[in-house]
Design a protein around this motif. Structure first.
Motif, PDB file in Angstrom:
ATOM      1  N   ASP A  24       1.071  -1.254  -0.158  1.00 14.20           N
ATOM      2  CA  ASP A  24      -0.106  -0.054  -0.133  1.00 14.20           C
ATOM      3  C   ASP A  24       0.919   1.266  -0.176  1.00 14.20           C
ATOM      4  O   ASP A  24       1.893   1.271   0.752  1.00 14.20           O
ATOM      5  CB  ASP A  24      -0.889   0.126   1.154  1.00 14.20           C
ATOM      6  CG  ASP A  24      -2.096   0.849   0.971  1.00 14.20           C
ATOM      7  OD1 ASP A  24      -2.302   1.417  -0.114  1.00 14.20           O
ATOM      8  OD2 ASP A  24      -2.782   0.952   1.933  1.00 14.20           O
ATOM      9  N   PRO A  27      -2.222   7.487  -1.746  1.00 15.22           N
ATOM     10  CA  PRO A  27      -3.170   7.595  -2.770  1.00 15.22           C
ATOM     11  C   PRO A  27      -2.701   8.315  -4.039  1.00 15.22           C
ATOM     12  O   PRO A  27      -2.189   9.572  -3.545  1.00 15.22           O
ATOM     13  CB  PRO A  27      -4.578   8.004  -2.207  1.00 15.22           C
ATOM     14  CG  PRO A  27      -4.515   7.563  -0.656  1.00 15.22           C
ATOM     15  CD  PRO A  27      -3.086   7.907  -0.464  1.00 15.22           C
ATOM     16  N   LEU A  28      -2.804   8.115  -5.061  1.00 12.36           N
ATOM     17  CA  LEU A  28      -2.313   8.703  -6.407  1.00 12.36           C
ATOM     18  C   LEU A  28      -3.461   9.695  -6.754  1.00 12.36           C
ATOM     19  O   LEU A  28      -3.587  10.277  -8.106  1.00 12.36           O
ATOM     20  CB  LEU A  28      -1.887   7.898  -7.380  1.00 12.36           C
ATOM     21  CG  LEU A  28      -0.717   6.829  -6.969  1.00 12.36           C
ATOM     22  CD1 LEU A  28      -0.324   5.784  -8.060  1.00 12.36           C
ATOM     23  CD2 LEU A  28       0.605   7.766  -6.903  1.00 12.36           C
ATOM     24  N   TYR A  29      -4.598   9.810  -6.091  1.00 14.78           N
ATOM     25  CA  TYR A  29      -5.854  10.470  -6.347  1.00 14.78           C
ATOM     26  C   TYR A  29      -6.364  11.208  -5.143  1.00 14.78           C
ATOM     27  O   TYR A  29      -5.894  10.657  -4.045  1.00 14.78           O
ATOM     28  CB  TYR A  29      -6.691   9.673  -6.909  1.00 14.78           C
ATOM     29  CG  TYR A  29      -7.136   8.450  -5.958  1.00 14.78           C
ATOM     30  CD1 TYR A  29      -8.159   8.449  -5.139  1.00 14.78           C
ATOM     31  CD2 TYR A  29      -6.672   7.282  -5.936  1.00 14.78           C
ATOM     32  CE1 TYR A  29      -8.523   7.513  -4.142  1.00 14.78           C
ATOM     33  CE2 TYR A  29      -6.769   6.281  -4.990  1.00 14.78           C
ATOM     34  CZ  TYR A  29      -7.754   6.605  -4.214  1.00 14.78           C
ATOM     35  OH  TYR A  29      -8.264   5.306  -3.259  1.00 14.78           O
ATOM     36  N   TYR A  35     -10.134  10.117  -9.138  1.00 18.64           N
ATOM     37  CA  TYR A  35      -9.663   8.723  -9.325  1.00 18.64           C
ATOM     38  C   TYR A  35     -10.283   8.597 -10.829  1.00 18.64           C
ATOM     39  O   TYR A  35      -9.504   8.077 -11.780  1.00 18.64           O
ATOM     40  CB  TYR A  35     -10.058   7.697  -8.442  1.00 18.64           C
ATOM     41  CG  TYR A  35     -10.249   6.577  -8.937  1.00 18.64           C
ATOM     42  CD1 TYR A  35      -8.876   5.610  -9.408  1.00 18.64           C
ATOM     43  CD2 TYR A  35     -11.300   6.036  -9.030  1.00 18.64           C
ATOM     44  CE1 TYR A  35      -8.970   4.347  -9.790  1.00 18.64           C
ATOM     45  CE2 TYR A  35     -11.441   4.444  -9.552  1.00 18.64           C
ATOM     46  CZ  TYR A  35     -10.136   3.707 -10.188  1.00 18.64           C
ATOM     47  OH  TYR A  35     -10.289   2.627 -10.498  1.00 18.64           O
ATOM     48  N   ASP A 246      -4.850  -1.011  -2.331  1.00 21.26           N
ATOM     49  CA  ASP A 246      -5.760  -0.003  -2.746  1.00 21.26           C
ATOM     50  C   ASP A 246      -5.873  -0.524  -4.147  1.00 21.26           C
ATOM     51  O   ASP A 246      -5.101  -0.029  -4.879  1.00 21.26           O
ATOM     52  CB  ASP A 246      -5.293   1.536  -2.480  1.00 21.26           C
ATOM     53  CG  ASP A 246      -5.930   2.460  -2.784  1.00 21.26           C
ATOM     54  OD1 ASP A 246      -6.972   2.280  -3.965  1.00 21.26           O
ATOM     55  OD2 ASP A 246      -5.867   3.724  -2.342  1.00 21.26           O
ATOM     56  N   LYS A 248      -7.792   1.134  -6.394  1.00 14.18           N
ATOM     57  CA  LYS A 248      -7.794   2.494  -7.097  1.00 14.18           C
ATOM     58  C   LYS A 248      -6.433   2.603  -7.327  1.00 14.18           C
ATOM     59  O   LYS A 248      -6.015   2.894  -8.827  1.00 14.18           O
ATOM     60  CB  LYS A 248      -8.386   3.499  -6.593  1.00 14.18           C
ATOM     61  CG  LYS A 248      -9.946   3.266  -6.215  1.00 14.18           C
ATOM     62  CD  LYS A 248     -10.491   4.468  -5.765  1.00 14.18           C
ATOM     63  CE  LYS A 248     -12.220   4.490  -5.205  1.00 14.18           C
ATOM     64  NZ  LYS A 248     -12.672   3.373  -4.261  1.00 14.18           N
ATOM     65  N   ASN A 249      -5.459   2.617  -6.663  1.00 13.06           N
ATOM     66  CA  ASN A 249      -4.005   2.871  -6.912  1.00 13.06           C
ATOM     67  C   ASN A 249      -3.461   1.955  -7.784  1.00 13.06           C
ATOM     68  O   ASN A 249      -2.790   2.330  -8.788  1.00 13.06           O
ATOM     69  CB  ASN A 249      -3.470   2.758  -5.363  1.00 13.06           C
ATOM     70  CG  ASN A 249      -2.994   4.343  -4.972  1.00 13.06           C
ATOM     71  OD1 ASN A 249      -3.370   5.136  -5.481  1.00 13.06           O
ATOM     72  ND2 ASN A 249      -2.539   4.090  -3.794  1.00 13.06           N
TER      73      ASN A 249
END
Length: 287
Positions: A24, A27-29, A35, A246, A248-249
């Protein structure tokens, strides 16, 4: 946000230590909305590059997805490849070998599913299962009908790594670019996802008692994956260890890895020759 995929690549000169690799990351968003916007932008660009890849027709792209149960292979493929024309993309899922497949060498069943030039082939699990599951459960080797003298656990894995390396070198020299993605999931997050399959009625079908049984081999699987990554990540067919806790990541990272792979190919739409241009203009007049 530009994602530097080199941070997740397994350098052939170094040894990947999965215990030191994060499952983990930050977050990239900034939000769920951002996202979706970031992924949509990448999917749109991927669709554009895929059309050029299909029209160019000089290369094939093979994407291999591996990971523990519930790591998110299906979801990553579904979300990232959602905008790609199905005519230019082929997805194959490899499960337990059937009786016919067991009568052949371990690379046989995937060879017939390799993508042709101009297409993107996706393997959801692959020939790597035979140095992963078979290594954790070596009794499987005896079910493959191999002569007993060829089943030596002290040597068979290195032999299979060499076979895989030879195959991937051959494919590379014949126009197939290979990108291998390991979705790196933590044991805690896997437990959460298995509980979700029990709690949600529409996910009950995904749950199998075998999932619980295989969790008892977690450390053995991690060792098998680590040995595999270190033995088979090359400059021509690299492995990427993608943090998968994650989802989404993970999907954003996977989408960027695929975009980078396509961008590396020397692609262009076929050029129209002067003669062909005149033919087209003549045909226009007939409309």
């Amino acid at each position: 946000m530009k994602i530097k995929t080199s941070a997740f690549r397994v350098d052939p000169k170094d040894k990947a230590d999965l215990t030191a690799r994060a499952t983990d990351i930050e977050p990239l968003y900034a939000s769920k909305k951002k996202y979706h916007k970031a992924l949509s932008k990448r999917v749109k660009k991927l669709n554009s590059l895929q059309r050029m890849h299909y029209a160019s027709g000089h290369y094939a792209l093979l994407l291999i997805f591996q990971g523990m149960d519930t790591a998110g292979k299906d979801g990553a493929i579904r979300h990232v490849m959602s905008g790609v024309n199905p005519q230019g993309c082929q997805v194959f899922s490899f499960k337990q070998p059937n009786p016919e497949e067991l009568q052949h060498d371990f690379l046989w069943r995937t060879t017939g599913a390799l993508p042709e030039r101009g297409r993107i082939g996706i393997f959801n699990r692959s020939y790597y299962e035979d140095v992963l599951i078979a290594r954790v459960h070596p009794e499987i080797l005896h079910d493959h009908g191999l002569p007993e003298e060829l089943i030596d656990e002290k040597t068979i894995w290195e032999q299979r790594y060499r076979s895989i390396g030879d195959l991937e070198k051959h494919l590379h020299l014949n126009g197939t670019k290979i990108v291998k993605i390991f979705l790196h999931l933590s044991k805690t997050e896997q437990a959460n996802r298995l509980r979700a399959r029990i709690d949600a009625p529409d996910k009950n079908w995904k749950f199998s008692p075998a999932d619980i049984h295989e969790r008892t081999y977690w450390d053995q699987y991690r060792h098998a994956y680590q040995a595999c990554l270190n033995a088979t990540s090359t400059d021509r067919a690299p492995w990427y260890v993608v943090p998968a806790d994650d989802k989404k990541n993970a999907r954003l990272i996977v989408s960027q890895i695929i975009l980078d792979a396509l961008a590396d190919l020397k692609m262009a739409y076929p050029q129209t020759t002067p003669k062909r241009h005149k033919e087209l203009e003549a045909l226009r007049d007939q409309l």
